[in-house]
Design an enzyme around this catalytic site. Structure first.
Site, short mmCIF file in Angstrom:
data_model
loop_
_atom_site.label_atom_id
_atom_site.label_comp_id
_atom_site.label_asym_id
_atom_site.label_seq_id
_atom_site.Cartn_x
_atom_site.Cartn_y
_atom_site.Cartn_z
N LYS A 112 0.81 -1.22 0.00
CA LYS A 112 0.00 0.00 0.00
C LYS A 112 0.85 1.27 0.00
O LYS A 112 0.36 2.33 -0.35
CB LYS A 112 -0.96 0.01 1.20
N LYS A 195 -5.46 -10.21 -7.10
CA LYS A 195 -6.61 -10.63 -6.30
C LYS A 195 -7.81 -9.71 -6.54
O LYS A 195 -7.63 -8.52 -6.83
CB LYS A 195 -6.16 -10.74 -4.83
N LYS A 198 -11.41 -4.48 -3.55
CA LYS A 198 -12.25 -3.29 -3.53
C LYS A 198 -11.53 -2.08 -4.09
O LYS A 198 -12.15 -1.15 -4.56
CB LYS A 198 -12.63 -2.97 -2.09
P1 AMP Z 1 -11.32 -6.18 2.74
O1 AMP Z 1 -12.04 -6.21 1.42
O2 AMP Z 1 -9.83 -5.98 2.54
O3 AMP Z 1 -11.92 -5.25 3.75
O4 AMP Z 1 -11.42 -7.65 3.34
C1 AMP Z 1 -12.51 -8.17 4.08
C2 AMP Z 1 -12.39 -9.68 4.18
O5 AMP Z 1 -12.52 -10.29 2.88
C3 AMP Z 1 -11.02 -10.15 4.71
O6 AMP Z 1 -11.22 -11.29 5.54
C4 AMP Z 1 -10.26 -10.53 3.48
O7 AMP Z 1 -9.27 -11.49 3.72
C5 AMP Z 1 -11.38 -11.09 2.58
N1 AMP Z 1 -11.06 -10.92 1.16
C6 AMP Z 1 -10.83 -9.73 0.53
N2 AMP Z 1 -10.57 -9.93 -0.79
C7 AMP Z 1 -10.62 -11.28 -0.99
C8 AMP Z 1 -10.44 -12.12 -2.13
N3 AMP Z 1 -10.15 -11.62 -3.33
N4 AMP Z 1 -10.58 -13.46 -1.97
C9 AMP Z 1 -10.88 -13.98 -0.76
N5 AMP Z 1 -11.06 -13.25 0.37
C10 AMP Z 1 -10.94 -11.91 0.26
#
Ligand code: AMP
Ligand code: TRP
Length: 334
Positions: A112, A195, A198
């Site tokens: 980041k 990956k 968001k």
């Molecule tokens: P975030 O979107 O970073 O706030 O992540 C929220 C939750 O979703 C966390 O537990 C991440 O590890 C999971 N997560 C985010 N992106 C992915 C992805 N592409 N595949 C699987 N899990 C994800």
């Protein structure tokens, strides 16, 4: 005591298929057997430039997405991190336990902060994993259900808990990462090396939980595929492997069963079937989400109720932390 799980999601961007398959789905399953706490981590969102006007709305949307995915507010505690002041308090104490070297090694910090001027990277971004450690340790959680990308952050919170316990006496449960065997890393539709995220600037890379069926179909049809014609998974087929995994998680069939079902069909037929499966899988979540978003006052009420339950637990932990580190008894309400 029932074992406890804690997890969090940032109120940035829209929740997507990766969040659902890698995280929410397991959060829903775990609430049956665990005392579950799920947090909208709005303080973490302040670690990168943010839009103050969007923060509250995004937080409410995050809660709606969790309830729509099947989190039950009657038995599970859902709340906003900023509503429970103990998170910031414990984060400071743990900042004084953490070391520069271990924070500098965090992959997410490196990713980041890449590209910017090293001298102007926010100090909050550096301390991000310490706040995350405070989130979990406050609740004495045994398990932290997250996707693969969070493994190193959980390792760090274990190290901080162990260090604190040995320096000041047994205070924290040392938590474990609960990372699902399948779905822990859903890849972008337009680039299987990246990956699903968001923060992606490419709208076709991500299926959002609120996308309309036609849009889901369009995104899946435009997903990149691998060279060749066969619908099979494998090390040299990262795009198909990802699509088959998504199919399997929604449909319940295994990947080999799907390979057999689509033997001889082209990518086109496979994508049409995948789009239908994803659309049907998301339909109830999307409908419930829209319904919940029609009543933001009720969502705010549920979040306030969650914060009160969370604060009661968090206060117990921070009170013993204060005593142990020498800050003395917690003063009563001012
Ligand atoms: P975030 O979107 O970073 O706030 O992540 C929220 C939750 O979703 C966390 O537990 C991440 O590890 C999971 N997560 C985010 N992106 C992915 C992805 N592409 N595949 C699987 N899990 C994800
Ligand atoms: N860093 C996590 C993510 O980006 C979000 C998070 C914050 C979290 N606090 C947490 C996850 C505590 C689990 C436990 O996904």
């Amino acid at each position: 005591m029932e074992k406890r799980v804690f997890s969090g999601i940032q109120p940035t961007g829209s929740p997507h298929l990766g969040n659902y398959l890698g995280a929410f789905r397991n959060w829903v399953a775990l609430q049956e057997d665990y005392d579950a706490f799920y947090c909208i981590v709005d303080l973490h969102t302040l670690t990168l430039p943010w839009d103050p006007a969007a923060l509250e709305r995004r937080s409410i949307e995050g809660a709606a997405a969790l309830f729509a995915a099947g989190i039950d507010p009657a038995g599970t505690v859902v709340f906003r991190q900023s509503h429970v002041a103990q998170h910031a308090e414990l984060a400071w104490i743990l900042t004084c336990v953490a070391r520069m070297g271990e924070l500098r090694r965090m992959i997410q910090f490196k990713e980041k902060s890449r590209g910017g001027d090293a001298e102007s990277i926010g100090a909050g971004l550096f301390a991000y994993p310490v706040l995350q450690a405070a989130d979990v340790l406050l609740y004495q959680a045994h398990g932290v259900p997250v996707g693969e990308d969070q493994r190193q952050h959980i390792e760090l919170m274990r190290d901080l808990a162990i260090r604190f316990n040995s320096q000041f006496g047994d205070t924290f449960v040392v938590p474990e990462a609960y990372i699902p065997k399948e779905g822990a890393r859903i890849m972008a539709l337009d680039d299987p090396a990246d990956k699903m995220s968001k923060s992606s600037k490419r709208p076709n890379s991500v299926v959002n939980l609120t996308d309309e069926p036609e849009l889901v179909a369009k995104k899946i049809k435009s997903a990149v595929t691998d060279s060749g014609r066969d619908v099979i998974a494998g090390g040299d087929k990262p795009a198909l492997t990802n699509l088959l995994m998504i199919f399997s998680l929604f449909d319940g069939s295994t990947v080999p069963e799907l390979e057999e079902r689509f033997a001889g069909s082209g990518y086109g037929d496979f994508k049409t079937a995948l789009a239908e499966t994803v659309i049907e899988g998301l339909r109830p979540i999307r409908e419930r989400y829209l319904e919940l978003m029609g009543d933001p006052a009720e969502l705010n009420r549920l979040l306030a109720e969650g914060a009160a339950k969370a604060a009661a637990v968090a206060e117990g932990t921070i009170a013993s932390v204060w005593e142990r580190v020498g800050l003395g008894p917690r003063p009563g309400p001012q």
